[in-house]
Structure formats: C-alpha cells, structure tokens
Design an enzyme around this catalytic site. Structure first.
Site, mmCIF file in Angstrom:
data_model
loop_
_atom_site.group_PDB
_atom_site.id
_atom_site.type_symbol
_atom_site.label_atom_id
_atom_site.label_comp_id
_atom_site.label_asym_id
_atom_site.label_seq_id
_atom_site.Cartn_x
_atom_site.Cartn_y
_atom_site.Cartn_z
ATOM 1 N N ALA A 230 6.585 -0.683 1.795
ATOM 2 C CA ALA A 230 6.985 0.426 0.904
ATOM 3 C C ALA A 230 7.995 1.297 1.656
ATOM 4 C CB ALA A 230 5.776 1.231 0.441
ATOM 5 N N LEU A 231 9.015 0.627 2.135
ATOM 6 C CA LEU A 231 9.950 1.259 3.068
ATOM 7 C C LEU A 231 10.809 2.333 2.404
ATOM 8 C CD1 LEU A 231 11.099 -1.923 5.017
ATOM 9 C CD2 LEU A 231 9.198 -0.371 5.539
ATOM 10 N N HIS A 232 11.040 3.405 3.152
ATOM 11 C CA HIS A 232 11.907 4.490 2.686
ATOM 12 C C HIS A 232 12.849 4.848 3.832
ATOM 13 C CE1 HIS A 232 9.227 6.879 5.134
ATOM 14 N NE2 HIS A 232 8.192 6.515 4.389
ATOM 15 N N GLY B 56 12.837 7.051 5.967
ATOM 16 C CA GLY B 56 12.178 7.352 7.239
ATOM 17 C C GLY B 56 12.024 6.090 8.076
ATOM 18 N N HIS B 57 11.510 5.022 7.426
ATOM 19 C CA HIS B 57 11.391 3.739 8.138
ATOM 20 C C HIS B 57 12.766 3.248 8.588
ATOM 21 C CE1 HIS B 57 7.775 3.378 5.370
ATOM 22 N NE2 HIS B 57 7.231 3.165 6.553
ATOM 23 N N GLN C 182 -7.491 -0.188 9.157
ATOM 24 C CA GLN C 182 -7.251 1.232 9.417
ATOM 25 C C GLN C 182 -7.506 2.111 8.188
ATOM 26 O OE1 GLN C 182 -2.944 0.452 10.336
ATOM 27 N NE2 GLN C 182 -2.630 2.447 9.406
HETATM 28 O O1 PAF Z 1 2.187 4.157 10.699
HETATM 29 C C1 PAF Z 1 1.948 3.103 10.072
HETATM 30 O O2 PAF Z 1 2.595 2.762 9.079
HETATM 31 C C2 PAF Z 1 0.786 2.236 10.519
HETATM 32 O O3 PAF Z 1 -0.266 3.018 10.981
HETATM 33 C C3 PAF Z 1 1.182 1.178 11.562
HETATM 34 C C4 PAF Z 1 1.648 1.820 12.847
HETATM 35 C C5 PAF Z 1 2.278 0.298 10.986
HETATM 36 C C6 PAF Z 1 -0.022 0.287 11.882
HETATM 37 O O4 PAF Z 1 -0.494 -0.373 10.755
#
Ligand code: PAF
Length: 280
Positions: free
Chosen positions: A32-34, A36-37, A61
């Site tokens: 779901a890249l924006h 920021g990424h 997580q």
């Molecule tokens: O910050 C994130 O998007 C996640 O916590 C990461 C570092 C990709 C680990 O799944």
C-alpha cells in the site's frame, strides 16, 4: 524490475548481485505504498547499486486480527511505483514462504519495547523483529531503510541490529507529510473524507505544541497536546508521551535528554494513527 515470490529465487538473485560486487539496499514494507515509502526507496536507489523492496503484510506483528484483515493490499499499483523508482527486485512472498513453520523466536529489547506501542500492542515489536531479522537474513543488505514515523520501531530495529551484530547500516528517514501536514500512512486510505479532515488535527496540534514548547515546560506541553486532541470531536487519544529520543523513556523536563520527541497514537473513528514531533 523482477517481482519475486520465493525465498529461493530471491537468494539466487542476491547471490549473483553480491558476486558482481554490487551493494544492496533493502526497504522493508507492508505494501500500500505512498510517497513516504517512495522517499525511502529513492534514498536507497541513490545510495546502493541495487534496491530490493519487500512487500509483505506480516501477520505476526498484528495483535488485532481485524486490523490485519483490513490492511490495504495493492500489489499491482505498488509494483508500478517501484518500477518507476528504479527498484531492481520487488519481493512479495506469501505467508507460508516467510513462515514455513511458526516462528517461535522471541525478541525483547526492554525498556525500549515495553512502552508506548509496546505497551498498547503486546507482541507487536516481537513480530516486527521476527520478520525484519528474516528479511535481513534473506537479503543480506548493506543498508536498510526505515521511516521515522514509526519512531519506536526504528529505535528497536537499530538495537536488534546492534545486539545481533548484523553487518548492515540502518538508515532512518524523515516523516513524509501530505501538503496539509497529515503524516503519510497506508492506513490513511481507510479514512472517510470527513475523518481525513478530522485526522488533520493531529499534526496541527503537534506543530502548535512545537511553538508552545519554546516558552512552556515539558509537562505543560504534554497537557497542551492532550487537551488539544481531546477538544476535537472524532479523535480519541490512546497516548501521548514525550520521550528521550534514544531510550524511548518519558522525560519530565526539557533538559533531561539530548534529543526529545513527542509520540502520539490517536484513533480517528476505527483507524489507529500514529505520528511524532521532535522538540529538540
Ligand atoms: O513499518 C512497517 O511497515 C513494518 O513494520 C515493517 C518494518 C515492514 C515490518 O513488517
């Protein structure tokens, strides 16, 4: 750009790159890249011969199953953005590929990971360390890039890297904001238009507090933020902590630490948003 789904294929590609003496940058993401990424990706592309971006919504997580289910997944659009940014490999494995068996390892970096996100999302940082340590092992990057929006996560990953003596550099990159101040986040896509307007108050209050802090005490500044958020209908504060930027522990006065950051988590409707602001 190659889109790779298996660890085996990834490792074959990486081995060939390393053999040719190419440096490798890794940007771990959950997709779901924006923009920021993309700022992390661009930095990696600038600083390394090849860049690998992982796209993996890591189940270990998420302590809230609903959050995991609702997490946006936009692989095709993500790959298009990465290709344009000059990425060599998009690594998009399945859950079974990353976790062929349950990961029973536990990571603890107390007191870094016992406060804030660690207190409110039990097991979250353990899951982050599980997946990030696996990605480091699979990709063996020279540098790995993480955003400062997840300020506590960055501190914990730095500590994990240090304690495990992993031979790579962790690069922290500044928060990217929309033009109106809202911190960029994949979760923003889950906000309705009205919620999006309401969420804007988070960065507004944080920026105002930066000015307020110039001639007020730390505790007054903390109350200023808490009251500022409480005054906005539709926002529910989970926590606001003003912490030592190195240890993540709360501080009581401005002279107690060299670097001081305010970390906030707020619910806007159902969506949990985080942000932070540096005071010194
Ligand atoms: O910050 C994130 O998007 C996640 O916590 C990461 C570092 C990709 C680990 O799944």
């Amino acid at each position: 750009m190659k889109v790779i789904k298996t660890v085996k294929e990834l490792q074959t590609e990486i081995a060939a790159m390393k053999k040719s003496g190419l440096s490798v940058g890794l940007v771990p993401t959950m997709g779901a890249l924006h923009a920021g990424h993309i700022s992390l990706v661009k930095r990696s592309v600038e600083e390394n011969d090849v860049t690998v971006v992982s796209i993996f919504v890591n189940p270990t997580q998420f302590n809230d199953k609903n959050d995991l289910l609702k997490y946006p997944r936009t692989l095709e659009a993500d790959c298009l953005l990465l290709q344009q940014a000059g990425v060599a490999i998009a690594f998009a494995p399945s859950v079974e590929e990353v976790y062929p068996e349950p990961d029973t390892r536990s990571f603890s970096y107390a007191p870094l990971d016992t406060v804030m996100e660690g207190a409110f999302r039990p097991g979250h940082f353990n899951g982050v360390c599980q997946v990030v340590s696996k990605l480091f092992d699979m990709v063996k990057p020279d540098k790995a890039y993480f955003g400062e929006k997840d300020f506590q996560q960055l501190a914990i990953i730095r500590e994990m890297t240090r304690q495990l003596e992993l031979p790579l550099e962790i690069v922290g990159c500044p928060i990217m904001r929309e033009s109106d101040g809202l911190a960029m986040s994949s979760r923003n896509t889950r906000l309705s238009e009205a919620e999006r307007e309401t969420a804007l108050n988070i960065s507004r209050v944080l920026f105002e507090s930066q000015r307020y802090a110039i001639n007020h005490s730390l505790l007054e500044t903390k109350s200023f933020v808490e009251q500022g958020i409480a005054a906005v209908e539709g926002l529910k504060l989970e926590y606001y902590e003003i912490v030592d930027a190195r240890t993540m522990q709360t501080v009581q006065s401005w002279d107690e630490a060299e670097g001081i950051v305010g970390c906030i988590t707020v619910f806007c409707g159902e969506v949990r948003l985080i942000d932070n602001i540096r005071y010194k």
